[in-house]
Design a protein around this motif. Structure first.
Motif, PDB file in Angstrom:
ATOM      1  N   LYS A   4       0.909  -1.455  -0.359  1.00 21.98           N
ATOM      2  CA  LYS A   4      -0.797   0.099  -0.042  1.00 21.98           C
ATOM      3  C   LYS A   4       1.080   0.944   0.637  1.00 21.98           C
ATOM      4  CE  LYS A   4      -3.632   1.934   2.930  1.00 21.98           C
ATOM      5  NZ  LYS A   4      -4.317   2.469   3.833  1.00 21.98           N
ATOM      6  N   SER A   5       1.962   0.931   0.440  1.00 25.72           N
ATOM      7  CA  SER A   5       2.456   2.121   0.698  1.00 25.72           C
ATOM      8  C   SER A   5       3.310   3.285  -0.551  1.00 25.72           C
ATOM      9  CB  SER A   5       3.700   2.811   2.292  1.00 25.72           C
ATOM     10  OG  SER A   5       4.378   1.040   2.008  1.00 25.72           O
ATOM     11  N   GLU A   6       4.167   1.833  -1.364  1.00 23.62           N
ATOM     12  CA  GLU A   6       4.513   1.683  -2.264  1.00 23.62           C
ATOM     13  C   GLU A   6       3.545   2.675  -3.378  1.00 23.62           C
ATOM     14  OE1 GLU A   6       7.792  -1.666  -2.179  1.00 23.62           O
ATOM     15  OE2 GLU A   6       5.945  -1.865  -2.594  1.00 23.62           O
ATOM     16  N   ILE A   7       2.454   1.806  -3.160  1.00 21.67           N
ATOM     17  CA  ILE A   7       1.556   2.747  -4.025  1.00 21.67           C
ATOM     18  C   ILE A   7       1.102   4.190  -4.079  1.00 21.67           C
ATOM     19  CG2 ILE A   7      -1.239   2.352  -4.604  1.00 21.67           C
ATOM     20  CD1 ILE A   7      -0.445  -0.858  -3.658  1.00 21.67           C
ATOM     21  N   ILE A   8       1.339   4.321  -2.719  1.00 19.88           N
ATOM     22  CA  ILE A   8       0.537   6.002  -2.559  1.00 19.88           C
ATOM     23  C   ILE A   8       1.916   6.778  -2.542  1.00 19.88           C
ATOM     24  CG2 ILE A   8       0.591   7.428  -0.472  1.00 19.88           C
ATOM     25  CD1 ILE A   8      -1.267   4.952   1.292  1.00 19.88           C
ATOM     26  N   ASP A   9       3.473   5.733  -2.925  1.00 20.61           N
ATOM     27  CA  ASP A   9       4.410   6.719  -3.094  1.00 20.61           C
ATOM     28  C   ASP A   9       4.383   6.728  -4.587  1.00 20.61           C
ATOM     29  OD1 ASP A   9       5.305   7.103  -0.702  1.00 20.61           O
ATOM     30  OD2 ASP A   9       6.583   5.427  -0.967  1.00 20.61           O
ATOM     31  N   LYS A  10       4.158   5.536  -5.689  1.00 20.79           N
ATOM     32  CA  LYS A  10       4.253   5.855  -6.404  1.00 20.79           C
ATOM     33  C   LYS A  10       2.946   6.898  -7.819  1.00 20.79           C
ATOM     34  CE  LYS A  10       5.248   3.623 -10.549  1.00 20.79           C
ATOM     35  NZ  LYS A  10       5.321   4.221 -11.790  1.00 20.79           N
ATOM     36  N   ILE A  11       1.904   6.833  -6.501  1.00 22.15           N
ATOM     37  CA  ILE A  11       0.495   7.636  -7.679  1.00 22.15           C
ATOM     38  C   ILE A  11       1.558   8.996  -6.871  1.00 22.15           C
ATOM     39  CG2 ILE A  11      -1.450   8.590  -6.684  1.00 22.15           C
ATOM     40  CD1 ILE A  11      -2.249   5.891  -6.214  1.00 22.15           C
ATOM     41  N   ALA A  12       1.598   9.406  -5.903  1.00 23.41           N
ATOM     42  CA  ALA A  12       1.262  10.371  -5.778  1.00 23.41           C
ATOM     43  C   ALA A  12       3.194  11.263  -6.450  1.00 23.41           C
ATOM     44  CB  ALA A  12       2.606  11.035  -4.354  1.00 23.41           C
ATOM     45  N   ALA A  13       4.301  10.592  -6.551  1.00 26.40           N
ATOM     46  CA  ALA A  13       5.592  11.201  -7.349  1.00 26.40           C
ATOM     47  C   ALA A  13       4.826  11.253  -8.992  1.00 26.40           C
ATOM     48  CB  ALA A  13       5.963   9.828  -7.860  1.00 26.40           C
ATOM     49  N   ASP A  14       3.522  10.067  -9.455  1.00 25.43           N
ATOM     50  CA  ASP A  14       3.141  10.699 -11.396  1.00 25.43           C
ATOM     51  C   ASP A  14       2.463  10.749 -11.206  1.00 25.43           C
ATOM     52  OD1 ASP A  14       5.065   7.693 -11.661  1.00 25.43           O
ATOM     53  OD2 ASP A  14       3.167   6.607 -11.695  1.00 25.43           O
ATOM     54  N   HIS A  15       1.683  11.166 -10.223  1.00 23.34           N
ATOM     55  CA  HIS A  15       0.627  12.743 -10.025  1.00 23.34           C
ATOM     56  C   HIS A  15       0.608  14.342  -9.545  1.00 23.34           C
ATOM     57  CE1 HIS A  15      -2.179  10.211 -12.837  1.00 23.34           C
ATOM     58  NE2 HIS A  15      -2.092   9.076 -11.338  1.00 23.34           N
ATOM     59  N   GLU A  16       2.292  14.381  -9.315  1.00 22.84           N
ATOM     60  CA  GLU A  16       2.833  15.409  -8.982  1.00 22.84           C
ATOM     61  C   GLU A  16       1.826  16.001  -7.637  1.00 22.84           C
ATOM     62  OE1 GLU A  16       3.882  17.786 -11.443  1.00 22.84           O
ATOM     63  OE2 GLU A  16       5.317  16.461 -12.099  1.00 22.84           O
ATOM     64  N   ILE A  17       1.567  15.222  -7.029  1.00 22.81           N
ATOM     65  CA  ILE A  17       0.841  15.553  -5.308  1.00 22.81           C
ATOM     66  C   ILE A  17       0.993  14.792  -3.560  1.00 22.81           C
ATOM     67  CG2 ILE A  17      -1.587  15.357  -6.982  1.00 22.81           C
ATOM     68  CD1 ILE A  17      -2.227  12.251  -5.165  1.00 22.81           C
ATOM     69  N   THR A  18       0.707  14.847  -2.854  1.00 22.54           N
ATOM     70  CA  THR A  18       1.099  15.146  -1.536  1.00 22.54           C
ATOM     71  C   THR A  18       0.892  13.842  -1.571  1.00 22.54           C
ATOM     72  OG1 THR A  18      -0.699  15.127  -0.674  1.00 22.54           O
ATOM     73  CG2 THR A  18       1.038  17.547  -0.661  1.00 22.54           C
ATOM     74  N   LYS A  19       1.908  12.697  -0.619  1.00 19.43           N
ATOM     75  CA  LYS A  19       1.750  11.260  -0.567  1.00 19.43           C
ATOM     76  C   LYS A  19       0.150  11.569   1.181  1.00 19.43           C
ATOM     77  CE  LYS A  19       5.833   9.866  -0.188  1.00 19.43           C
ATOM     78  NZ  LYS A  19       7.425   9.025   0.337  1.00 19.43           N
ATOM     79  N   VAL A  20      -0.084  12.619   1.176  1.00 18.83           N
ATOM     80  CA  VAL A  20      -1.788  12.757   2.012  1.00 18.83           C
ATOM     81  C   VAL A  20      -2.266  12.568   1.175  1.00 18.83           C
ATOM     82  CG1 VAL A  20      -2.959  13.563   3.690  1.00 18.83           C
ATOM     83  CG2 VAL A  20      -0.179  13.788   3.784  1.00 18.83           C
ATOM     84  N   LYS A  21      -2.381  13.592   0.336  1.00 17.27           N
ATOM     85  CA  LYS A  21      -3.595  13.318  -0.916  1.00 17.27           C
ATOM     86  C   LYS A  21      -4.172  11.743  -1.951  1.00 17.27           C
ATOM     87  CE  LYS A  21      -7.172  15.236  -3.083  1.00 17.27           C
ATOM     88  NZ  LYS A  21      -7.964  15.248  -2.451  1.00 17.27           N
ATOM     89  N   ALA A  22      -2.619  11.176  -2.484  1.00 17.12           N
ATOM     90  CA  ALA A  22      -2.754   9.719  -2.340  1.00 17.12           C
ATOM     91  C   ALA A  22      -3.203   9.406  -1.528  1.00 17.12           C
ATOM     92  CB  ALA A  22      -1.133   9.838  -3.293  1.00 17.12           C
ATOM     93  N   LYS A  23      -2.786   8.899  -0.526  1.00 19.05           N
ATOM     94  CA  LYS A  23      -3.488   7.864   1.255  1.00 19.05           C
ATOM     95  C   LYS A  23      -5.119   8.064   0.653  1.00 19.05           C
ATOM     96  CE  LYS A  23      -3.208   6.908   4.917  1.00 19.05           C
ATOM     97  NZ  LYS A  23      -2.715   6.884   7.005  1.00 19.05           N
ATOM     98  N   GLN A  24      -5.485   9.015   0.196  1.00 18.01           N
ATOM     99  CA  GLN A  24      -6.866   9.558   0.460  1.00 18.01           C
ATOM    100  C   GLN A  24      -7.519   8.765  -0.220  1.00 18.01           C
ATOM    101  OE1 GLN A  24      -7.036  13.641   0.917  1.00 18.01           O
ATOM    102  NE2 GLN A  24      -6.630  13.716   3.203  1.00 18.01           N
ATOM    103  N   ILE A  25      -7.106   9.162  -1.513  1.00 16.24           N
ATOM    104  CA  ILE A  25      -7.559   8.890  -2.911  1.00 16.24           C
ATOM    105  C   ILE A  25      -7.369   6.836  -2.955  1.00 16.24           C
ATOM    106  CG2 ILE A  25      -7.142   8.490  -5.264  1.00 16.24           C
ATOM    107  CD1 ILE A  25      -5.898  11.084  -5.482  1.00 16.24           C
TER     108      ILE A  25
END
Length: 95
Positions: A3-24
């Motif tokens: 889960k944390s790797e998915i969150i990190d990847k989404i945050a990096a790919d879409h230039e959003i914060t990890k907090v926002k990626a985790k919410q998504i």
């Protein structure tokens, strides 16, 4: 991938914060859970279908003592992979 790797990847790919990626990510899995509870199934194209399945009550055996025990009926989630996912996995080299 966890889960944390998915969150990190989404945050990096879409230039959003990890907090926002985790919410998504949590919202997506929340949708899956809600649909399973409400409809009994959740389908995602190219991934597969999650369904709720009823498992009947049965007799089991305690491995430590060998004693027979009754196991209650339960509901479980089953997953059936979509053809696209099966094709993708068929190309994976096993170590």
């Amino acid at each position: 991938m966890n889960k944390s790797e998915i969150i990190d990847k989404i945050a990096a790919d879409h230039e959003i914060t990890k907090v926002k990626a985790k919410q998504i990510v949590e919202q997506v899995f929340g949708f899956i859970g809600t649909d399973l509870k409400k409809e009994g199934r959740f389908s995602f194209p190219d991934l597969g279908t999650f369904t709720v399945a009823q498992r009947a009550a049965r007799t089991g055996r305690n491995p430590a003592t060998g004693e027979s025990i009754k196991i209650k009926a339960s509901k479980n989630v089953r997953f059936k992979a979509a053809p696209a996912l099966k094709d993708l996995v068929a190309k994976v080299k096993v170590k």
